[in-house]
Design a protein around this motif. Structure first.
Motif, mmCIF file in Angstrom:
data_model
loop_
_atom_site.group_PDB
_atom_site.id
_atom_site.type_symbol
_atom_site.label_atom_id
_atom_site.label_comp_id
_atom_site.label_asym_id
_atom_site.label_seq_id
_atom_site.Cartn_x
_atom_site.Cartn_y
_atom_site.Cartn_z
ATOM 1 N N LEU A 121 -26.371 -49.977 29.657
ATOM 2 C CA LEU A 121 -25.257 -48.969 29.897
ATOM 3 C C LEU A 121 -25.452 -47.466 29.549
ATOM 4 O O LEU A 121 -25.089 -46.612 30.215
ATOM 5 C CB LEU A 121 -24.123 -49.400 28.884
ATOM 6 C CG LEU A 121 -23.165 -50.604 29.393
ATOM 7 C CD1 LEU A 121 -22.143 -51.180 28.474
ATOM 8 C CD2 LEU A 121 -22.269 -50.222 30.548
ATOM 9 N N LEU A 122 -26.029 -47.165 28.362
ATOM 10 C CA LEU A 122 -26.288 -45.671 28.177
ATOM 11 C C LEU A 122 -27.470 -45.258 29.142
ATOM 12 O O LEU A 122 -27.078 -44.136 29.660
ATOM 13 C CB LEU A 122 -26.742 -45.521 26.694
ATOM 14 C CG LEU A 122 -26.741 -44.481 26.142
ATOM 15 C CD1 LEU A 122 -26.345 -44.268 24.662
ATOM 16 C CD2 LEU A 122 -27.824 -43.335 26.483
ATOM 17 N N GLN A 123 -28.478 -45.980 29.434
ATOM 18 C CA GLN A 123 -29.471 -45.324 30.209
ATOM 19 C C GLN A 123 -29.115 -45.366 31.686
ATOM 20 O O GLN A 123 -29.583 -44.431 32.372
ATOM 21 C CB GLN A 123 -30.965 -46.002 29.855
ATOM 22 C CG GLN A 123 -31.321 -45.787 28.661
ATOM 23 C CD GLN A 123 -32.379 -46.714 28.050
ATOM 24 O OE1 GLN A 123 -32.905 -47.846 28.892
ATOM 25 N NE2 GLN A 123 -32.875 -46.718 26.774
ATOM 26 N N GLY A 124 -28.180 -46.364 32.179
ATOM 27 C CA GLY A 124 -28.001 -46.537 33.460
ATOM 28 C C GLY A 124 -26.989 -45.384 33.774
ATOM 29 O O GLY A 124 -26.790 -44.928 34.919
ATOM 30 N N MET A 125 -25.788 -45.395 32.975
ATOM 31 C CA MET A 125 -24.786 -44.422 33.327
ATOM 32 C C MET A 125 -25.452 -43.065 33.254
ATOM 33 O O MET A 125 -25.056 -41.944 34.004
ATOM 34 C CB MET A 125 -23.548 -44.351 32.359
ATOM 35 C CG MET A 125 -23.007 -45.765 32.478
ATOM 36 S SD MET A 125 -21.085 -45.678 31.888
ATOM 37 C CE MET A 125 -21.577 -45.831 29.927
ATOM 38 N N THR A 126 -26.340 -42.846 32.331
ATOM 39 C CA THR A 126 -27.231 -41.533 32.486
ATOM 40 C C THR A 126 -27.968 -41.293 33.972
ATOM 41 O O THR A 126 -27.832 -40.005 34.373
ATOM 42 C CB THR A 126 -28.157 -41.538 31.442
ATOM 43 O OG1 THR A 126 -27.461 -41.443 30.083
ATOM 44 C CG2 THR A 126 -29.066 -40.242 31.399
ATOM 45 N N LEU A 265 -24.751 -37.116 28.732
ATOM 46 C CA LEU A 265 -23.874 -38.244 29.170
ATOM 47 C C LEU A 265 -22.399 -38.309 28.671
ATOM 48 O O LEU A 265 -21.341 -38.626 29.110
ATOM 49 C CB LEU A 265 -24.282 -39.609 28.924
ATOM 50 C CG LEU A 265 -23.530 -40.998 28.913
ATOM 51 C CD1 LEU A 265 -23.243 -41.051 30.569
ATOM 52 C CD2 LEU A 265 -24.248 -41.991 28.541
ATOM 53 N N ALA A 266 -22.119 -37.803 27.103
ATOM 54 C CA ALA A 266 -20.870 -37.593 26.727
ATOM 55 C C ALA A 266 -19.789 -36.881 27.751
ATOM 56 O O ALA A 266 -18.790 -37.257 27.912
ATOM 57 C CB ALA A 266 -20.903 -37.002 25.444
ATOM 58 N N THR A 267 -20.268 -35.728 28.291
ATOM 59 C CA THR A 267 -19.190 -35.172 29.106
ATOM 60 C C THR A 267 -18.964 -36.022 30.530
ATOM 61 O O THR A 267 -17.786 -35.997 30.926
ATOM 62 C CB THR A 267 -20.082 -33.894 29.590
ATOM 63 O OG1 THR A 267 -20.851 -33.114 28.557
ATOM 64 C CG2 THR A 267 -19.391 -33.012 30.443
ATOM 65 N N TYR A 268 -19.828 -36.964 30.913
ATOM 66 C CA TYR A 268 -19.631 -37.732 32.263
ATOM 67 C C TYR A 268 -18.990 -38.789 31.866
ATOM 68 O O TYR A 268 -18.402 -39.506 32.846
ATOM 69 C CB TYR A 268 -20.914 -37.839 32.814
ATOM 70 C CG TYR A 268 -21.346 -36.457 33.283
ATOM 71 C CD1 TYR A 268 -21.000 -35.709 34.376
ATOM 72 C CD2 TYR A 268 -22.533 -35.802 32.791
ATOM 73 C CE1 TYR A 268 -21.488 -34.563 35.066
ATOM 74 C CE2 TYR A 268 -22.871 -34.579 33.149
ATOM 75 C CZ TYR A 268 -22.342 -34.106 34.108
ATOM 76 O OH TYR A 268 -22.946 -32.918 34.520
ATOM 77 N N VAL A 269 -18.553 -39.327 30.662
ATOM 78 C CA VAL A 269 -17.716 -40.245 30.322
ATOM 79 C C VAL A 269 -16.774 -40.120 29.404
ATOM 80 O O VAL A 269 -16.308 -40.939 28.641
ATOM 81 C CB VAL A 269 -18.749 -41.387 29.743
ATOM 82 C CG1 VAL A 269 -19.661 -42.296 30.814
ATOM 83 C CG2 VAL A 269 -19.427 -41.194 28.572
ATOM 84 N N ARG A 270 -16.163 -38.922 29.237
ATOM 85 C CA ARG A 270 -15.356 -38.370 28.596
ATOM 86 C C ARG A 270 -14.005 -38.837 28.510
ATOM 87 O O ARG A 270 -13.173 -38.539 27.497
ATOM 88 C CB ARG A 270 -15.204 -36.815 28.410
ATOM 89 C CG ARG A 270 -14.579 -36.155 29.722
ATOM 90 C CD ARG A 270 -14.856 -34.849 29.732
ATOM 91 N NE ARG A 270 -14.352 -33.983 30.607
ATOM 92 C CZ ARG A 270 -14.635 -33.910 31.845
ATOM 93 N NH1 ARG A 270 -16.004 -34.303 31.844
ATOM 94 N NH2 ARG A 270 -13.983 -33.290 32.896
ATOM 95 N N ASN A 271 -13.582 -39.528 29.531
ATOM 96 C CA ASN A 271 -12.065 -40.142 29.633
ATOM 97 C C ASN A 271 -12.125 -41.519 30.116
ATOM 98 O O ASN A 271 -13.192 -41.884 30.731
ATOM 99 C CB ASN A 271 -11.068 -39.389 30.129
ATOM 100 C CG ASN A 271 -11.481 -38.872 31.565
ATOM 101 O OD1 ASN A 271 -11.953 -39.642 32.296
ATOM 102 N ND2 ASN A 271 -10.974 -37.751 31.956
#
Ligand code: NDP
Length: 324
Positions: A121-126, A265-271
């Motif tokens: 999840l973390l690496q793939g969404m990155t 990544l935090a910016t791109y999953v912020r909501n």
């Protein structure tokens, strides 16, 4: 009581402490989650050493996990007890059970196993935001990926291939070069031995690449800048070799009107909308078989210090999971 790996101070892997903690009941907007798998990421090292401060001590480390919802707090909508879920970017995953904001969770579709979710999840969404937002690749582009045999690197390489991109991957050993080629790197460079920019110029007929995705940071900054084509983009998204603290912006002009981004990544999953969009895109590309999650190693949660040592010593390949 519940076992958790916490830090009471910043430091080396020895500060990772196996503690008994009580979990408590979920409050407004939270759920209680029982982990079945936990993802290990390089950000965990930055948080352990204090490069990225964690706030207060003691602190349970870990940003990623998957498991089953055991209890719902007041006001939680869209989830039920028994749902299989996963998350990334929520500090406190190195434990059996935890409380977590429901806003951080995504439901896992059938066909995505818990270990796969915790690994990707973390690496793939990155990988997804790097390829679609930071520098949106076009079919026919050539890109350079640092640490191509690592967790983010293997996913980024496969996904870029799927989008019709030629990938040059930098890796630390011949064994990793073979793995990177299996993952779809068209060319590999041993950046511990070879001059990266010279090799890139040879491969691209002198032109340079459209983008460099550089997670290594300090050690590779200049090789990355020197590998870009005019108006190319350096996406500097990590610090595995140390952070870049002083940067002369004028270099971007001197080396061909370059672009530079330092994303998280935090910016791109912020909501909720962004998180679901990003996760669903990842689930689809994995379920289609275009991207395969390479779990290179798994450790019992209690052996997390060993996992940190091996990650920092560049001994891991692909993704790493911890099993509670
Ligand atoms: P990896 O599995 O890629 O492990 C890190 C790799 O970096 C190593 O295997 C090694 O590969 C390479 N490396 C190069 N120099 C060093 C060094 N001095 N010390 C240690 N490793 C080095 O980790 P992840 O997939 O978890 O993360 C990759 C990078 O992406 C990290 O820098 C991480 O912080 C960053 N990241 C950033 C995100 C963001 O949104 N900004 C989100 C997720 C990850 P080799 O031996 O081939 O050189």
């Amino acid at each position: 009581m519940n076992s958790a790996i916490r830090i009471h101070q910043y430091g080396g892997p020895e500060v990772l402490s196996l503690d008994s903690v009580s979990v408590g009941e979920p409050s407004e907007g939270q759920v209680r989650l029982r982990h079945s798998a936990i993802g290990l990421n390089f950000i965990d090292v930055y948080q352990r050493t204090g490069l990225y401060p964690v706030g207060s001590f003691p602190q349970t480390l870990g940003m990623e996990g998957a498991g089953v919802i055991e209890a719902l707090g007041p006001g939680v909508e869209g989830f039920r007890v028994g749902d299989r879920v996963g998350y990334a970017m929520a500090l406190g995953s190195y434990c059996h059970d935890r409380l977590i904001e429901a806003d951080k969770l995504v439901k896992l579709p059938d066909g995505i196993e818990d270990q796969t979710a915790a690994a990707m999840l973390l690496q793939g969404m990155t990988a997804r935001y790097l390829l679609k937002n930071s520098y949106p690749v076009q079919a026919g582009d050539t890109i350079l990926v640092m640490a191509a045999a690592g967790g983010v690197g293997t996913l980024l390489t496969q996904w870029a291939n799927h989008l019709g991109v030629t990938v040059i991957g930098c890796v630390g050993s011949p064994e990793k070069a073979r793995l990177a080629q299996e993952q779809g790197c068209h060319h590999t460079i041993l950046y511990t031995q070879e001059d990266v920019a010279t090799r890139v110029r040879d491969i691209t007929g002198g032109e340079g690449v459209a983008a460099v995705y550089d997670s290594v940071g300090q050690a590779t900054l200049h090789a990355s800048l020197d590998s870009l084509r005019p108006t190319g983009t350096l996406v500097s998204f990590g610090n595995a070799s140390g952070p870049i603290n002083d940067f002369n912006v004028g270099l971007l002009a001197q080396k061909g009107s370059l672009y530079l981004q330092r994303p998280t990544l935090a910016t791109y999953v912020r909501n909720r909308e962004l998180l679901d969009g990003c996760a669903n895109d990842l689930f689809q590309v994995v379920q289609s078989g275009a991207v395969k999650v390479k779990i290179g190693q798994a450790y019992p949660l209690a052996k997390v210090a060993q996992a940190h040592r091996e990650l920092e010593a560049r001994k891991t390949i692909g993704a790493t999971v911890l099993l509670p």
